[in-house]
Design a protein around this motif. Sequence first.
Motif, PDB file in Angstrom:
ATOM      1  N   PHE A  51       0.850  -1.235   0.147  1.00 24.60           N
ATOM      2  CA  PHE A  51      -0.136   0.001  -0.031  1.00 24.60           C
ATOM      3  C   PHE A  51       0.994   0.986   0.075  1.00 24.60           C
ATOM      4  O   PHE A  51       0.491   2.301  -0.780  1.00 24.60           O
ATOM      5  N   VAL A  52       2.032   1.214   0.877  1.00 22.04           N
ATOM      6  CA  VAL A  52       2.743   2.381   0.977  1.00 22.04           C
ATOM      7  C   VAL A  52       3.569   2.662  -0.372  1.00 22.04           C
ATOM      8  O   VAL A  52       3.975   4.013  -0.506  1.00 22.04           O
ATOM      9  N   ARG A  53       3.599   2.037  -1.430  1.00 25.28           N
ATOM     10  CA  ARG A  53       4.519   2.098  -2.467  1.00 25.28           C
ATOM     11  C   ARG A  53       3.593   2.984  -3.377  1.00 25.28           C
ATOM     12  O   ARG A  53       4.010   3.598  -4.379  1.00 25.28           O
ATOM     13  N   PHE A  54       2.100   3.011  -3.102  1.00 25.34           N
ATOM     14  CA  PHE A  54       1.268   3.858  -4.234  1.00 25.34           C
ATOM     15  C   PHE A  54       1.414   3.681  -5.631  1.00 25.34           C
ATOM     16  O   PHE A  54       1.354   4.493  -6.402  1.00 25.34           O
ATOM     17  N   GLY A  55       1.848   2.517  -6.032  1.00 24.22           N
ATOM     18  CA  GLY A  55       2.171   2.335  -7.492  1.00 24.22           C
ATOM     19  C   GLY A  55       3.340   3.107  -7.860  1.00 24.22           C
ATOM     20  O   GLY A  55       3.542   2.907  -9.313  1.00 24.22           O
ATOM     21  N   TYR A  56       4.283   3.509  -6.941  1.00 25.96           N
ATOM     22  CA  TYR A  56       5.429   3.853  -7.636  1.00 25.96           C
ATOM     23  C   TYR A  56       6.336   3.004  -8.236  1.00 25.96           C
ATOM     24  O   TYR A  56       7.082   3.357  -9.118  1.00 25.96           O
ATOM     25  N   ASP A  57       6.200   1.831  -7.780  1.00 29.22           N
ATOM     26  CA  ASP A  57       7.084   0.661  -8.369  1.00 29.22           C
ATOM     27  C   ASP A  57       6.978   0.573 -10.026  1.00 29.22           C
ATOM     28  O   ASP A  57       7.982   0.609 -10.725  1.00 29.22           O
TER      29      ASP A  57
END
Length: 172
Positions: A51-57
């Motif tokens: 969740f905390v990656r917010f799609g940044y990966d």
Amino acid sequence: MIKKSAGSLALRLFSALTGFLFSVVVARLLGVEQAGVFFLAYSIVIPLSVFVRFGYDQHIVRTIASERGNSGNAVAVSSGAILHVLCMSLIVSSTLSLIANPLSISVFSEPGLVQPLRIMSAAIPCLALSFLASNIFQARGKIFLMQLSQNLAASSLAILILGGLAVGGFAV
């Protein structure tokens, strides 16, 4: 090509074996009930690290791969994503640690979940950043480093968490 594929396969097999052995060690070390509590806490922490990656990966993979000639922009995007994920993961980790008691008792009816949740909450930033790093490696074409950070990160952190729980008196 064959050498890289063999190395990748060996790393995946080693990672799978490590995960299996970790599960066996947890079950033997903690016993049935506490192993269940451990894996419940672990199953709460893993999705929070996603969740905390917010799609940044995925954004990083697309951006860095498309910016092959513009390393300055790739570095800026990576740095921004790392900073954002770090801040959000620290907030979520702290929040989980603070609400561990009511969450354990009210939601899960498991008072024994409080200590493992508090200890494992510290793994959220580590997990989130290690998976983000694996995507940066993937975008830069460093597949071995990507697999290393992606496949072994969770097992390695889980082993450290288990050690923390043992030191904290959770182990039987």
